[in-house]
Design an enzyme around this catalytic site. Structure first.
Site, PDB file in Angstrom:
ATOM      1  N   LYS A   1      32.628  79.861  57.460  1.00 45.81           N
ATOM      2  CA  LYS A   1      32.739  78.595  58.192  1.00 45.81           C
ATOM      3  C   LYS A   1      34.198  78.167  58.267  1.00 45.81           C
ATOM      4  O   LYS A   1      34.693  77.782  59.328  1.00 45.81           O
ATOM      5  CB  LYS A   1      31.898  77.511  57.512  1.00 45.81           C
ATOM      6  CG  LYS A   1      30.411  77.688  57.765  1.00 45.81           C
ATOM      7  CD  LYS A   1      29.559  76.787  56.890  1.00 45.81           C
ATOM      8  CE  LYS A   1      28.090  77.167  57.060  1.00 45.81           C
ATOM      9  NZ  LYS A   1      27.195  76.523  56.113  1.00 45.81           N
TER      10      LYS A   1
ATOM     11  N   GLN B   1      27.116  72.267  51.406  1.00 44.77           N
ATOM     12  CA  GLN B   1      26.405  73.552  51.418  1.00 44.77           C
ATOM     13  C   GLN B   1      25.176  73.492  50.509  1.00 44.77           C
ATOM     14  O   GLN B   1      25.290  73.127  49.337  1.00 44.77           O
ATOM     15  CB  GLN B   1      27.368  74.670  50.966  1.00 44.77           C
ATOM     16  CG  GLN B   1      26.789  76.058  51.030  1.00 44.77           C
ATOM     17  CD  GLN B   1      26.510  76.525  52.456  1.00 44.77           C
ATOM     18  OE1 GLN B   1      27.316  76.329  53.357  1.00 44.77           O
ATOM     19  NE2 GLN B   1      25.364  77.137  52.662  1.00 44.77           N
TER      20      GLN B   1
ATOM     21  N   ASP C   1      25.516  68.764  60.220  1.00 46.57           N
ATOM     22  CA  ASP C   1      24.336  69.588  59.963  1.00 46.57           C
ATOM     23  C   ASP C   1      23.080  68.928  60.539  1.00 46.57           C
ATOM     24  O   ASP C   1      22.016  69.542  60.571  1.00 46.57           O
ATOM     25  CB  ASP C   1      24.149  69.762  58.446  1.00 46.57           C
ATOM     26  CG  ASP C   1      24.312  71.208  58.005  1.00 46.57           C
ATOM     27  OD1 ASP C   1      24.391  72.080  58.883  1.00 46.57           O
ATOM     28  OD2 ASP C   1      24.344  71.439  56.785  1.00 46.57           O
TER      29      ASP C   1
END
Ligand code: NDP
Length: 285
Positions: free
Chosen positions: A49, A93, A116
């Site tokens: 990422k 994460q 997200d």
């Protein structure tokens, strides 16, 4: 002839378009990624990422915290990132170490920076058709479908899997495209029969090659979200999807492979969400 949907190529095109747009901005969008602990798979994701964020011209802020980080310390970091004007997207994460409450951590992320799309606020916006941030993998599925079926009006979409991360948002997005959507799950009766009625079949189950070729309507478009590692002999392993690819490909009109289908779209869509969030925050909305 079945057409293989090349997610890798589409993701590369999407990243190039994002980079071109970032280059026109008077500021640099910034994505903060928080990794707690040292789960090897998570470390690889976070590194990927960060690399791709920089490659499209954005700023990447990596926060690596030890596994024993307290809930309070993690929440304090999220609040600090919420307040930081250089940060437009925040990603924590998952999975988090067991002693941490992931739900509470996600809830602390500002919905405007929730790239997200996992906060209740953004899930509610998606369900009610308001402008928000959509979870990355479902957004990737939508973009691949839009690229392959310009008008989905009236098509029957069957989404197998009802997780908050994938199945539910995919179903919402397809409803917005005027599909007739059926959500299937582990308690669904006659799943093969139901799948055979699908013009669009999205499998997000987490069971290797569960969807067989004879579950698929001839000519259907099949999107395989599954990523499953299975033994490949001699101590090796390989990735397979939730769809038995070879047999499904002989029936489907179009199908995503695993790997190289939905997978590469996820990070590209994270970058797209970061750009979207950055533009909105800069415009003061
Ligand atoms: P979850 O485990 O959260 O959800 C799985 C869903 O599948 C549940 O709704 C479950 O039903 C349903 N299910 C399980 N067994 C069956 C069955 N036998 N028949 C019908 N439905 C069943 O998984 P996720 O949604 O997080 O992920 C799904 C897959 O997608 C995984 O392989 C994952 O690795 C992959 N994935 C890939 C991503 C990417 O491409 N980047 C990102 C995220 C996920 P019930 O609710 O009844 O239990």
């Amino acid at each position: 002839m079945t057409q293989i949907i090349d997610g890798k190529a589409y993701a590369a095109k999407l990243r190039a378009a994002i980079a071109a747009e970032v280059a026109t901005l008077a500021f640099k969008p910034g994505l903060a990624v928080v990794l707690v602990g040292d789960d090897p798979a998570s470390k690889v994701y976070v590194a990927n990422k960060a690399r791709q964020t920089v490659e499209v011209g954005m700023r990447s802020f990596e926060h690596r915290l030890p596994a024993e980080t307290t809930q309070e310390a993690l929440l304090a970091l999220v609040r600090q990132l919420n307040a930081d004007p250089a940060v437009h997207g925040i990603l924590v994460q998952l999975p988090l170490p067991k002693h941490l409450n992931a739900e509470a951590v996600i809830a602390a992320i500002s919905p405007e920076k929730d790239v997200d799309g996992l906060t209740v606020m953004n899930a509610g916006r998606l369900a009610s058709g308001a402008e928000g941030l959509v979870p990355c993998t479902p957004l990737g599925c939508l973009l691949l479908l839009q690229d392959n079926i310009p008008d989905m009006t009236g098509l029957h979409a069957v989404v197998v899997g009802r997780s908050n991360l994938v199945g539910k948002p995919v179903a919402q997005l397809l409803l917005q495209q005027n599909c007739t959507v059926t959500m299937a799950h582990s308690k669904t009766r006659d799943l093969p029969g139901l799948c055979r009625t699908a013009d669009i079949l999205v499998a997000a189950v987490g069971r290797p090659e569960m969807v067989k070729g004879d579950w698929i309507k001839p000519g259907a478009v099949v999107i395989d979200v599954g990523i499953n590692r299975v033994p490949a002999g001699e101590g090796k392993s390989r990735l397979v999807g939730d769809v038995a690819f070879a047999e499904a490909a002989s029936v489907a009109g179009k199908i995503t492979p695993v790997p190289g289908g939905v997978g590469p779209m996820t990070i590209a869509c994270l970058l797209r969400n970061t750009l979207t969030a950055a533009k909105r925050l800069h415009a003061g909305r």
